[in-house]
Design a protein around this motif. Structure first.
Motif, mmCIF file in Angstrom:
data_model
loop_
_atom_site.group_PDB
_atom_site.id
_atom_site.type_symbol
_atom_site.label_atom_id
_atom_site.label_comp_id
_atom_site.label_asym_id
_atom_site.label_seq_id
_atom_site.Cartn_x
_atom_site.Cartn_y
_atom_site.Cartn_z
ATOM 1 N N ILE A 120 0.841 -1.199 0.000
ATOM 2 C CA ILE A 120 0.000 0.000 0.000
ATOM 3 C C ILE A 120 0.876 1.248 0.000
ATOM 4 N N ILE A 121 1.961 1.209 0.795
ATOM 5 C CA ILE A 121 2.893 2.346 0.818
ATOM 6 C C ILE A 121 3.608 2.475 -0.523
ATOM 7 N N ILE A 122 4.113 1.356 -1.031
ATOM 8 C CA ILE A 122 4.875 1.398 -2.287
ATOM 9 C C ILE A 122 4.010 1.886 -3.444
ATOM 10 N N THR A 123 2.827 1.295 -3.595
ATOM 11 C CA THR A 123 1.975 1.697 -4.724
ATOM 12 C C THR A 123 1.474 3.124 -4.570
ATOM 13 N N GLY A 124 1.181 3.525 -3.336
ATOM 14 C CA GLY A 124 0.764 4.910 -3.111
ATOM 15 C C GLY A 124 1.855 5.883 -3.489
ATOM 16 N N TYR A 125 3.079 5.552 -3.116
ATOM 17 C CA TYR A 125 4.222 6.413 -3.449
ATOM 18 C C TYR A 125 4.442 6.459 -4.953
ATOM 19 N N VAL A 126 4.378 5.294 -5.577
ATOM 20 C CA VAL A 126 4.626 5.223 -7.019
ATOM 21 C C VAL A 126 3.618 6.074 -7.797
ATOM 22 N N VAL A 127 2.349 5.982 -7.442
ATOM 23 C CA VAL A 127 1.324 6.766 -8.144
ATOM 24 C C VAL A 127 1.507 8.254 -7.888
ATOM 25 N N LEU A 171 15.317 -1.769 -23.112
ATOM 26 C CA LEU A 171 13.986 -2.097 -22.605
ATOM 27 C C LEU A 171 13.632 -1.325 -21.333
ATOM 28 N N GLU A 172 14.663 -0.901 -20.582
ATOM 29 C CA GLU A 172 14.402 -0.120 -19.366
ATOM 30 C C GLU A 172 13.776 1.231 -19.694
ATOM 31 N N TYR A 173 14.132 1.786 -20.842
ATOM 32 C CA TYR A 173 13.673 3.119 -21.213
ATOM 33 C C TYR A 173 12.608 3.094 -22.303
ATOM 34 N N SER A 174 12.083 1.902 -22.566
ATOM 35 C CA SER A 174 11.019 1.752 -23.562
ATOM 36 C C SER A 174 9.706 1.411 -22.849
ATOM 37 N N PRO A 175 8.572 1.926 -23.334
ATOM 38 C CA PRO A 175 7.283 1.614 -22.702
ATOM 39 C C PRO A 175 6.694 0.270 -23.123
ATOM 40 N N ILE A 176 7.388 -0.477 -24.009
ATOM 41 C CA ILE A 176 6.822 -1.708 -24.555
ATOM 42 C C ILE A 176 6.421 -2.689 -23.456
ATOM 43 N N LEU A 177 7.353 -2.984 -22.517
ATOM 44 C CA LEU A 177 7.056 -3.936 -21.455
ATOM 45 C C LEU A 177 5.954 -3.422 -20.533
ATOM 46 N N THR A 178 5.956 -2.126 -20.270
ATOM 47 C CA THR A 178 4.909 -1.544 -19.426
ATOM 48 C C THR A 178 3.535 -1.769 -20.042
ATOM 49 N N PHE A 232 9.625 3.693 -13.297
ATOM 50 C CA PHE A 232 8.876 2.946 -12.289
ATOM 51 C C PHE A 232 9.805 2.408 -11.204
ATOM 52 N N LEU A 233 10.907 1.803 -11.598
ATOM 53 C CA LEU A 233 11.844 1.222 -10.641
ATOM 54 C C LEU A 233 12.493 2.281 -9.762
ATOM 55 N N ASN A 234 12.788 3.444 -10.343
ATOM 56 C CA ASN A 234 13.361 4.539 -9.554
ATOM 57 C C ASN A 234 12.382 4.973 -8.460
ATOM 58 N N SER A 235 11.110 5.037 -8.820
ATOM 59 C CA SER A 235 10.095 5.436 -7.850
ATOM 60 C C SER A 235 9.939 4.384 -6.752
ATOM 61 N N VAL A 236 9.948 3.108 -7.133
ATOM 62 C CA VAL A 236 9.857 2.036 -6.139
ATOM 63 C C VAL A 236 11.033 2.102 -5.169
ATOM 64 N N SER A 237 12.228 2.328 -5.698
ATOM 65 C CA SER A 237 13.417 2.426 -4.840
ATOM 66 C C SER A 237 13.282 3.566 -3.829
ATOM 67 N N LEU A 257 -0.901 -0.852 -8.452
ATOM 68 C CA LEU A 257 0.377 -1.189 -9.073
ATOM 69 C C LEU A 257 0.305 -1.022 -10.584
ATOM 70 N N MET A 258 -0.765 -1.493 -11.205
ATOM 71 C CA MET A 258 -0.936 -1.330 -12.645
ATOM 72 C C MET A 258 -1.032 0.153 -13.025
ATOM 73 N N LEU A 259 -1.743 0.930 -12.195
ATOM 74 C CA LEU A 259 -1.854 2.362 -12.448
ATOM 75 C C LEU A 259 -0.494 3.037 -12.338
ATOM 76 N N GLY A 260 0.279 2.642 -11.341
ATOM 77 C CA GLY A 260 1.620 3.210 -11.182
ATOM 78 C C GLY A 260 2.522 2.899 -12.361
ATOM 79 N N LEU A 261 2.465 1.658 -12.846
ATOM 80 C CA LEU A 261 3.244 1.278 -14.028
ATOM 81 C C LEU A 261 2.883 2.162 -15.218
ATOM 82 N N LEU A 262 1.582 2.331 -15.424
ATOM 83 C CA LEU A 262 1.122 3.108 -16.579
ATOM 84 C C LEU A 262 1.520 4.577 -16.467
#
Length: 469
Positions: A78-85, A255-262, A309-314, A296-301
């Motif tokens: 809940i904390i991680i996804t809230g922060y990410v969004v 792939l880290e800087y491409s939105p394809i996987l997201t 996304f990973l920078n925000s999670v960190s 989590l899906m909203l944060g990814l998008l």
């Protein structure tokens, strides 16, 4: 003229009271972990007096210590996804626009208070980060805002209405069979969110508490000439910029800087979300796992690329340390409580001093006081739920309403306990003592209002029959 002078005198008294309370809090309040550790000691001593041996208590504690690991991870997410969004670029742009609306210091504090509480209804983790960024942006645009009053306003969601919203730990847990300890499930079964947070009684509490909090925030905030600003405190909220690279510099990073996987991940996630909602309905689908999954899906998008996304999670990880280390202590307390027989004694105690009419009020007072020692919405509910719900069942009081009594009253001690402040403190670069004065001031007004609401609204709450899957 006299009326104006009287109001100014009242505001001055509120301001002086807030400063005095902040000084007292700074001296006497320890870290939130200490409260939880003390609770383990107290429950263990009581168990000794009830006939349990030290070995039995140790076994009870250790056997149940890891029981809440799934729930602990759910709370951490809940904390991680809230922060990410909240930290995503689209949300940040919205915050920047909002920051330009307040035109005076008092209005700014009340403005932050309102958004802190309304966003906490979505997610308490999201609220803390959203409020922190909003405070920094307002401070960069408006002179003369007291950083202590505005910081406390940014924390108001966690001290008032967060547990009445979508991230309510107790309500989500009771709606999720997999998260309910077996001993508790035998008492309550599952309780749907439609019976707790999605009720008109809950909406009444939300409206009243937001209105009260915004008013207090406005009248107690110092004017420009009396304010202690972030700059005066040596705090710099100006953007430092970033040297972080914006695109791949070698093939392995593409792939880290491409939105394809997201895009692919979100598409797969959306299939699951749509299927669950179609099968169960939107309210029934809202349990802890699905709630976190949707955020989590909203944060990814919103972050668009895996690297963002990973920078925000960190950046969010430091804020979950308290949850990870403290929730196992609550599970250990639960084990000692259940095996010592103390749970049965507490049930009998509440039955002896309560009636169907007074039990919601007594449960509210108890939950608020216990929150000083167990500062965790979900972990504390695990400790309280067995005897509160058992007593409610015996007194023919709606167990669903007791969940809401808990939700409204357990938020009160957050005003004076630094545990839930940690993510906001990290964003703002301040200490709990800076916010405590104005938080305690809010607490003084909130206590009688919350206790009255949980008592009077209980008279209209329908009795809910437990559902056992």
């Amino acid at each position: 003229m006299k009326e104006k002078e009287r109001m100014e005198e009242q505001e001055g008294r509120l301001e002086r009271l807030g400063i005095s309370l902040a000084n007292w809090s700074e001296k006497w309040f320890p870290d939130a972990y200490i409260f939880a550790a003390i609770a383990v000691v107290i429950i263990s001593v009581i168990a000794l007096f009830m006939g349990r041996t030290p070995v039995e208590i140790g076994v009870d504690f250790g056997t149940h210590y890891w029981d809440l690991i799934p729930f602990t991870m759910q709370m951490a997410f809940i904390i991680i996804t809230g922060y990410v969004v909240a930290s995503s670029k689209p949300i940040h742009k919205l915050i920047v626009k909002l920051a330009g609306i307040p035109k005076s210091p008092k209005t700014a504090v009340a403005f932050v208070a309102f958004f802190s509480m309304t966003t906490s209804l979505i997610s308490w983790g999201f609220s803390l980060v959203f409020s922190g960024i909003l405070i920094k942006e307002i401070s960069n645009r408006l002179d003369g805002v007291d950083y202590r009053a505005m910081g406390a306003a940014g924390f108001l969601g966690l001290g008032s209405v967060w547990a009445l919203g979508l991230s309510s730990s107790a309500a989500l847990l009771m709606a999720t069979k997999a998260s309910i300890p077996p001993e508790l499930y035998e008492i309550s079964g599952t309780i749907s969110m439609s019976q707790t947070i999605f009720t008109w009684q809950n909406l009444v509490m939300i409206v009243v508490l937001i209105s009260l909090s915004v008013w207090i925030a406005y009248v107690s905030a110092p004017n420009k000439d009396k304010a202690k600003t972030a700059e005066m405190a040596g705090i710099d909220y100006r953007s430092k910029g970033t040297s972080e690279k914006k695109k791949a510099t070698r093939p392995g990073e593409w792939l880290e800087y491409s939105p394809i996987l997201t895009i692919l991940l979100v598409a797969v996630g959306m299939i699951y979300i749509v299927k669950v909602i179609a099968e169960t309905g939107p309210i029934a689908a809202l349990n802890l796992n699905n709630y976190n999954f949707m955020l989590l899906m909203l944060g990814l998008l919103l972050h668009w690329t895996p690297r963002n996304f990973l920078n925000s999670v960190s950046s969010s990880v430091p804020a979950i340390g308290g949850v990870l280390i403290q929730f196992p202590l609550y599970a250990g307390i639960f084990g000692i409580l259940m095996n010592s027989g103390l749970n049965d004694i507490l049930v009998k105690f509440f039955l002896s001093i309560s009636t169907e009419n007074t039990f919601p009020l007594i449960a509210g007072i108890y939950s608020a006081v216990l929150g000083l020692f167990l500062p965790s919405g979900g972990g504390k509910w695990i400790v309280e739920a067995p005897y509160l719900l058992e007593a409610a069942k015996e007194l023919n009081v709606s167990m669903a309403w007791i969940v809401q009594v808990y939700n409204a009253s357990e938020a009160l001690p957050n005003m004076v306990n630094p545990f839930f402040m940690l993510p906001l403190l990290g964003v703002l670069g301040v200490k709990a003592k800076d916010l405590a004065g104005y938080s305690i001031l809010q607490l003084i007004f909130h206590v009688p209002v919350v206790l009255f609401l949980v008592w009077i609204l209980a008279k209209t709450a329908p009795y809910v029959t437990p559902f056992f899957e």
